[in-house]
Design an enzyme around this catalytic site. Sequence first.
Site, mmCIF file in Angstrom:
data_model
loop_
_atom_site.group_PDB
_atom_site.id
_atom_site.type_symbol
_atom_site.label_atom_id
_atom_site.label_comp_id
_atom_site.label_asym_id
_atom_site.label_seq_id
_atom_site.Cartn_x
_atom_site.Cartn_y
_atom_site.Cartn_z
ATOM 1 N N SER A 1 0.694 -1.129 -0.143
ATOM 2 C CA SER A 1 -0.098 0.026 -0.007
ATOM 3 C C SER A 1 0.540 1.229 -0.046
ATOM 4 O O SER A 1 0.318 2.473 -0.345
ATOM 5 C CB SER A 1 -0.971 0.092 1.149
ATOM 6 O OG SER A 1 -0.216 -0.020 2.319
ATOM 7 N N TYR B 1 11.317 -3.991 18.133
ATOM 8 C CA TYR B 1 11.440 -3.754 16.880
ATOM 9 C C TYR B 1 12.546 -4.730 16.394
ATOM 10 O O TYR B 1 12.582 -5.709 15.521
ATOM 11 C CB TYR B 1 11.616 -2.501 16.228
ATOM 12 C CG TYR B 1 11.636 -2.397 14.737
ATOM 13 C CD1 TYR B 1 10.610 -2.732 13.940
ATOM 14 C CD2 TYR B 1 12.746 -2.211 14.158
ATOM 15 C CE1 TYR B 1 10.527 -2.826 12.524
ATOM 16 C CE2 TYR B 1 12.821 -2.352 12.722
ATOM 17 C CZ TYR B 1 12.051 -2.632 11.825
ATOM 18 O OH TYR B 1 12.119 -2.595 10.458
#
Length: 308
Positions: free
Chosen positions: A12, A154
């Site tokens: 996207s 992360y």
Amino acid sequence: MGTRRVLVTGCSSGIGLAVAARLAKDELRRFKVVATMRDLGKRGPLEKGAGDSLNKTLEIKQLDACSESSIRECVNSLSERRVDVLVNNAGLGMIGPLECQSIDAMKELFDTNFFGLARLVKEVLPDMKRRQSGHIVVMSSVMGTQGLIFNDVYSASKFAVEGFCESLAVQALKFNIKTTLVEPGPVVTEFERKVYEDAESMDLSGTNKETAKIFCEMYLPYSKKIFASLGQTPEEVAEQTVKVITDKEPPLRHQTNRLYMPMTALKHADPTGRLPLDSFYKMTFKHDKVFNATLAMLHLLKRIGGKK
């Protein structure tokens, strides 16, 4: 080798969009791209980026990396379920003091960054083995090889990705399946902008004042300088990803930003871990002038390199 079907996730925006568009516009028309995203309502930028290749060498499909049924439905919709190249790109980011992160948020990140990859590979691997052919390309990060302050969770998810792929690569090679970890450094995308925007307004009441001060007054400003000096565009990362995909003997690991390599090299220079730990500590807390001067030099090298 004929036309290869490439399944790309997280298309996207950002790197996924750039990779899908670049492959679809390949002058030699070597690829049929299946560009996927969780929410098809966000397909506008990809359609614009794909241009004339849309519905010719690029088709857009729905795929949620956190849903086995969604992944299976997408793969089942492909002729003979054939995926010659899987580009796993879907991911989430998280920065900030560990004390301020919820366990639920950490689980959500791992569900996408690690388990999303595991679900995808689990779905396409048997068919690749049967065909004795395939290439699994995973968008990892330099933080999968070198941890960074305030990126604990992360970085942990990317370390998991690296261990998973390194282990799988040996078995996969027996079936003529290649595995490549693409390791960008800082990349200037909407994804990164949103992560840092959220960080600037995050609730820091869960940590002490000194840690909050380090995060707000040191880490965030330093990060902006790093992105300005070393940051790549999604298109630059996409170009290098295409080179990896078209390589006859693709590497297991490929860092996209050569200016970032000295930082990751510190880890391999000292197996005890003391050298990188000491270097990053001093760079962060004691030698800010040296840090700024180094970034300025690297920024200059990047500009010179870009003019070649």
